[in-house]
Design a protein around this motif. Structure first.
Motif, PDB file in Angstrom:
ATOM      1  N   PHE A 210      37.669 -14.427  -4.604  1.00 15.27           N
ATOM      2  CA  PHE A 210      36.260 -14.104  -4.326  1.00 15.27           C
ATOM      3  C   PHE A 210      35.308 -14.987  -5.128  1.00 15.27           C
ATOM      4  O   PHE A 210      34.265 -15.393  -4.637  1.00 15.27           O
ATOM      5  CB  PHE A 210      35.940 -12.630  -4.573  1.00 15.27           C
ATOM      6  CG  PHE A 210      34.536 -12.327  -4.121  1.00 15.27           C
ATOM      7  CD1 PHE A 210      34.268 -12.139  -2.769  1.00 15.27           C
ATOM      8  CD2 PHE A 210      33.483 -12.307  -5.009  1.00 15.27           C
ATOM      9  CE1 PHE A 210      32.974 -11.931  -2.328  1.00 15.27           C
ATOM     10  CE2 PHE A 210      32.181 -12.096  -4.575  1.00 15.27           C
ATOM     11  CZ  PHE A 210      31.932 -11.900  -3.230  1.00 15.27           C
ATOM     12  N   CYS A 211      35.654 -15.263  -6.381  1.00 18.20           N
ATOM     13  CA  CYS A 211      34.768 -16.139  -7.150  1.00 18.20           C
ATOM     14  C   CYS A 211      35.572 -17.237  -7.831  1.00 18.20           C
ATOM     15  O   CYS A 211      36.800 -17.234  -7.804  1.00 18.20           O
ATOM     16  CB  CYS A 211      33.917 -15.354  -8.146  1.00 18.20           C
ATOM     17  SG  CYS A 211      34.695 -15.063  -9.752  1.00 18.20           S
TER      18      CYS A 211
ATOM     19  N   PRO B 190      32.588 -11.294 -12.841  1.00 20.16           N
ATOM     20  CA  PRO B 190      32.656 -10.200 -13.819  1.00 20.16           C
ATOM     21  C   PRO B 190      33.782 -10.286 -14.857  1.00 20.16           C
ATOM     22  O   PRO B 190      33.660  -9.702 -15.924  1.00 20.16           O
ATOM     23  CB  PRO B 190      32.809  -8.958 -12.942  1.00 20.16           C
ATOM     24  CG  PRO B 190      32.190  -9.347 -11.639  1.00 20.16           C
ATOM     25  CD  PRO B 190      32.499 -10.798 -11.466  1.00 20.16           C
ATOM     26  N   ARG B 191      34.868 -11.011 -14.573  1.00 18.64           N
ATOM     27  CA  ARG B 191      35.936 -11.076 -15.582  1.00 18.64           C
ATOM     28  C   ARG B 191      35.833 -12.337 -16.463  1.00 18.64           C
ATOM     29  O   ARG B 191      36.720 -12.601 -17.280  1.00 18.64           O
ATOM     30  CB  ARG B 191      37.315 -11.025 -14.911  1.00 18.64           C
ATOM     31  CG  ARG B 191      37.609  -9.666 -14.299  1.00 18.64           C
ATOM     32  CD  ARG B 191      39.007  -9.606 -13.730  1.00 18.64           C
ATOM     33  NE  ARG B 191      40.043  -9.407 -14.728  1.00 18.64           N
ATOM     34  CZ  ARG B 191      41.315  -9.793 -14.574  1.00 18.64           C
ATOM     35  NH1 ARG B 191      41.680 -10.444 -13.489  1.00 18.64           N
ATOM     36  NH2 ARG B 191      42.204  -9.557 -15.509  1.00 18.64           N
TER      37      ARG B 191
ATOM     38  N   CYS C  96      36.430 -17.840 -10.735  1.00 12.77           N
ATOM     39  CA  CYS C  96      37.365 -17.499 -11.818  1.00 12.77           C
ATOM     40  C   CYS C  96      38.809 -17.497 -11.309  1.00 12.77           C
ATOM     41  O   CYS C  96      39.746 -17.699 -12.082  1.00 12.77           O
ATOM     42  CB  CYS C  96      37.064 -16.117 -12.394  1.00 12.77           C
ATOM     43  SG  CYS C  96      35.690 -16.085 -13.535  1.00 12.77           S
ATOM     44  N   VAL C  97      38.998 -17.237 -10.013  1.00  6.90           N
ATOM     45  CA  VAL C  97      40.326 -17.188  -9.371  1.00  6.90           C
ATOM     46  C   VAL C  97      41.356 -16.502 -10.288  1.00  6.90           C
ATOM     47  O   VAL C  97      42.371 -17.093 -10.661  1.00  6.90           O
ATOM     48  CB  VAL C  97      40.806 -18.583  -8.936  1.00  6.90           C
ATOM     49  CG1 VAL C  97      42.020 -18.463  -8.009  1.00  6.90           C
ATOM     50  CG2 VAL C  97      39.721 -19.337  -8.224  1.00  6.90           C
ATOM     51  N   CYS C  98      41.095 -15.263 -10.639  1.00  9.03           N
ATOM     52  CA  CYS C  98      42.020 -14.511 -11.504  1.00  9.03           C
ATOM     53  C   CYS C  98      43.360 -14.402 -10.775  1.00  9.03           C
ATOM     54  O   CYS C  98      43.422 -13.879  -9.656  1.00  9.03           O
ATOM     55  CB  CYS C  98      41.463 -13.113 -11.773  1.00  9.03           C
ATOM     56  SG  CYS C  98      39.892 -13.157 -12.613  1.00  9.03           S
TER      57      CYS C  98
ATOM     58  N   CYS D 135      42.853 -13.753  -6.840  1.00  8.57           N
ATOM     59  CA  CYS D 135      41.616 -13.318  -6.187  1.00  8.57           C
ATOM     60  C   CYS D 135      40.755 -14.554  -5.950  1.00  8.57           C
ATOM     61  O   CYS D 135      40.491 -15.309  -6.880  1.00  8.57           O
ATOM     62  CB  CYS D 135      40.873 -12.322  -7.077  1.00  8.57           C
ATOM     63  SG  CYS D 135      39.243 -11.903  -6.434  1.00  8.57           S
TER      64      CYS D 135
ATOM     65  N   LEU E 176      33.965  -6.917  -7.889  1.00  5.85           N
ATOM     66  CA  LEU E 176      33.881  -7.827  -6.741  1.00  5.85           C
ATOM     67  C   LEU E 176      35.263  -8.078  -6.152  1.00  5.85           C
ATOM     68  O   LEU E 176      35.435  -8.145  -4.933  1.00  5.85           O
ATOM     69  CB  LEU E 176      33.272  -9.177  -7.168  1.00  5.85           C
ATOM     70  CG  LEU E 176      31.833  -9.165  -7.659  1.00  5.85           C
ATOM     71  CD1 LEU E 176      31.413 -10.556  -8.113  1.00  5.85           C
ATOM     72  CD2 LEU E 176      30.902  -8.685  -6.563  1.00  5.85           C
ATOM     73  N   GLY E 177      36.257  -8.217  -7.043  1.00  2.00           N
ATOM     74  CA  GLY E 177      37.632  -8.440  -6.587  1.00  2.00           C
ATOM     75  C   GLY E 177      38.156  -7.239  -5.831  1.00  2.00           C
ATOM     76  O   GLY E 177      38.840  -7.376  -4.799  1.00  2.00           O
TER      77      GLY E 177
ATOM     78  N   ALA F  66      41.671  -6.242 -10.903  1.00  3.89           N
ATOM     79  CA  ALA F  66      40.531  -6.907 -10.255  1.00  3.89           C
ATOM     80  C   ALA F  66      39.227  -6.256 -10.726  1.00  3.89           C
ATOM     81  O   ALA F  66      39.192  -5.056 -11.023  1.00  3.89           O
ATOM     82  CB  ALA F  66      40.650  -6.808  -8.740  1.00  3.89           C
ATOM     83  N   CYS F  67      38.148  -7.047 -10.775  1.00  2.00           N
ATOM     84  CA  CYS F  67      36.828  -6.509 -11.141  1.00  2.00           C
ATOM     85  C   CYS F  67      36.211  -5.848  -9.905  1.00  2.00           C
ATOM     86  O   CYS F  67      36.831  -5.800  -8.838  1.00  2.00           O
ATOM     87  CB  CYS F  67      35.936  -7.638 -11.637  1.00  2.00           C
ATOM     88  SG  CYS F  67      35.470  -8.750 -10.310  1.00  2.00           S
TER      89      CYS F  67
HETATM   90  S1  SF4 Z   1      36.250 -12.306 -11.749  1.00  2.00           S
HETATM   91 FE1  SF4 Z   1      36.555 -10.692 -10.214  1.00  2.00          FE
HETATM   92  S2  SF4 Z   1      35.866 -11.623  -8.286  1.00  2.00           S
HETATM   93 FE2  SF4 Z   1      36.180 -13.281  -9.735  1.00  2.00          FE
HETATM   94  S3  SF4 Z   1      38.270 -13.954  -9.342  1.00  2.00           S
HETATM   95 FE3  SF4 Z   1      38.372 -12.468 -11.025  1.00  2.00          FE
HETATM   96  S4  SF4 Z   1      38.781 -10.507 -10.031  1.00  2.00           S
HETATM   97 FE4  SF4 Z   1      38.084 -11.937  -8.417  1.00  2.00          FE
END
Ligand code: SF4
Lengths: 114, 447
Positions: free
Chosen positions: B26-27, B168-169, B29-31, B24, B52-53, B49-50
């Motif tokens: 979006f932020c 968020p994660r 953290c790049v989960c 992901c 936002l994800g 995914a959170c």
């Molecule tokens: S914390 Fe959420 S938005 Fe950020 S990378 Fe992980 S899943 Fe995506």
């Protein structure tokens, strides 16, 4: 009547989701166009959710609807708004040699308009 | 570059595709543990995914309409490339800006273009953690990966950052909840401190919340620096300047000295507020000071998916992380002079190439007004105020969902992207490669 506050623009998860949904869609627009005010300040200024206020900074002026912040989240004297068009309009261009305009902690005058 | 198919599987119906370990973007953290269920051009599920994800993946459908518009009118990509190349090559002071939501391979091309046109390369870092980059050059940075935080961190401090809403994660995947090698009990083995001017959702996750006065981070950080050295301070003055009693700061310093592995995560509460790079310099120096007592590190909570990649790529290519002027054929770095917000607001840039960012919504009024007056090119997967105002607007594939590449997580760990499905639109990499080629041809012909 106007009063000076410190404005803190910042991220919210609704604003973040709104970016993915589309910046011209309702959720994003509503989030970036709503000003959070401490409930004590709301009471003192006789403001109700949805009332519109005018914010004036050294750089610009915007009109925005208010809502009461969650209990305990905002100290009195501080306002919060999600980053977006309105918060940027209040930001001065000068970056003080850093590249970064002062985007948080801006002095703004607040006056009720309706 | 072709889509990575190693980790995808197609169900026997031929319709449902599962992408394992998707990243992901979006932020910061790049989960990279997301499981995507994909049907045609729609992502039906984004497991793990959170909020936002999920919004990032589940709202994604390729934009309808042409991949290019010139002055609002549909055009072919080749016509758009030609017009864009002419704009950039004709300019005397062109600005290349954005890049934090684009993969490293595309960022590299953008630096090449800036070099060929003798322009400025700048990224959204200049309006997020640019002041942290300046501080890093002044005092260095004692840091580590998020994996080390997970395995070792027992005192976790968040300063001017609200990951509960922006990342968020962060807590569950890296900083507070996970069980690590030296933190076998997860959250129970950690103390979390939150320092901010308002009681955000992140403050609710902390054991200790310290509410400081707005615009007083610098004073608070220097209070801690003094206490780290055992210097006695005037309690009344400290409380007046920071809004927090000296005893609270002393208690925090005692905990910082007593912990085994302290970590400070900081956000734009420090970089965007009065003091900016002076605030971040104080924080990085405090972290360094703490290593006289115990092990202590600091990490910036980076916002966009590949903003750290942008810092890395621009640094590899020019020696500096952002705000780099290549007009003289060699790089010059000067935040405040070559940073985009400034060159626009002062009316200096005479053309721009904007990649994956939205200055028409995020810059000051003076900067926006100038951008509206000059010819500029915008690349974005979605329609934004910036693409609407662009002379040449390209709709591009979304990185990580449609196009592959490499991104850097906020701790500078590179992560490969595993796209879910193809887009009808070209990727940033494809477009910028073509644009660089055309710019080279025009410049070569002019010699
Ligand atoms: S914390 Fe959420 S938005 Fe950020 S990378 Fe992980 S899943 Fe995506």
């Amino acid at each position: 009547m106007s009063e000076t506050f410190v404005l803190i623009p910042g991220r919210t998860s609704k604003q973040g989701c709104g970016i993915s949904e589309g910046k011209f869609k309702e959720n994003y627009q509503r989030e970036i166009n709503t000003l959070q005010v401490a409930s004590e300040d709301m009471q003192r200024l006789n403001l109700a959710d949805g009332d519109r206020v005018r914010l004036t900074s050294e750089a610009g002026q915007v009109e925005v609807a208010v809502t009461a912040a969650k209990k305990g989240e905002l100290p009195t004297g501080i306002l919060f708004i999600a980053y977006g068009d309105l918060s940027s309009r209040l930001m001065a261009a000068d970056t003080h040699g850093s590249g970064m305009p002062t985007s948080k902690g801006m002095d703004v005058k607040l006056e009720k308009i309706s | 570059m072709s889509a990575n198919a190693d980790t995808t599987s197609t169900a026997s119906s031929g319709e449902l595709k599962v992408v394992q370990d998707a990243a992901c973007t979006f932020c910061g953290c790049v989960c990279d543990d997301i499981e995507l269920k994909v049907e045609g051009h729609t992502i039906k599920e984004a497991k793990r995914a959170c909020v936002l994800g999920k919004a990032w993946f589940l709202n994604h459908e390729p934009e309808e309409g042409p991949s290019c518009r010139i002055e609002g009118q549909p055009a072919t990509v080749d016509e758009g490339i030609e017009r864009a190349a002419q704009i950039l090559c004709d300019a005397k002071y062109p600005q290349v800006y954005g890049l934090s939501d684009s993969p490293c391979e595309a960022q590299r091309k953008a630096v090449g273009i800036a070099d060929w046109i003798g322009g400025i390369i700048d990224t959204t870092t200049s309006v997020c953690h640019g002041p942290s980059g300046m501080a890093l050059q002044g005092v260095g940075e004692v840091t580590c990966t998020l994996g080390e935080v997970m395995n070792r961190g027992d005192l976790i401090i968040f300063w001017g950052s609200n990951p509960a809403e922006s990342h968020p994660r962060h807590f569950t995947r890296y900083s507070l909840m996970p069980k690590g090698l030296f933190t076998p009990n997860g959250r129970k083995d950690r103390t979390c401190v939150n320092i901010d001017v308002r009681k955000t959702k992140s403050a609710n996750a902390a054991d200790i919340f310290i509410q400081i006065k707005p615009r007083r981070d610098f004073e608070a950080l220097w209070t801690l620096r003094a206490l780290s050295r055992g210097i006695s301070l005037d309690g009344d003055l400290v409380e007046r300047d920071t809004g927090v009693p000296l005893a609270t700061w002393q208690d925090l310093m005692d905990r910082m000295k007593a912990c085994k592995f302290g970590v400070i995560f900081f956000g734009m509460g420090l970089t965007m507020t009065r003091g900016k790079h002076a605030n971040t310099e104080a924080l990085l120096a405090l972290t360094r000071d703490m290593n006289a007592h115990t092990r202590f590190v600091v990490n910036a909570n980076r916002g966009h998916g590949n903003v750290s990649g942008a810092d890395n790529v621009v640094t590899w290519r020019t020696g500096y992380p952002f705000g780099v002027n290549l007009a003289r054929g060699y790089p010059r770095f000067n935040p405040g002079e070559y940073t985009t917000s400034d060159t626009f607001a002062r009316g200096e840039a005479d053309a721009a190439l904007i990649i994956a960012s939205d200055p028409m919504a995020n810059f000051s009024e003076a900067a926006r007004q100038h951008l509206a007056r000059i010819p500029f090119i915008a690349l974005d997967p979605k329609e934004t105020p910036t693409t609407r105002a662009a002379t040449v607007a390209f709709t591009v594939a979304t990185y990580g969902i449609n196009s592959p590449g490499t991104v850097y997580r906020m701790d500078d760990v590179p992560i490969p992207l595993r796209p879910a499905f193809d887009s009808p639109h070209p990727s940033d990499f494809d477009l910028l490669s073509k644009l660089e080629q055309r710019v080279k041809e025009i410049k070569a012909a002019a010699y």
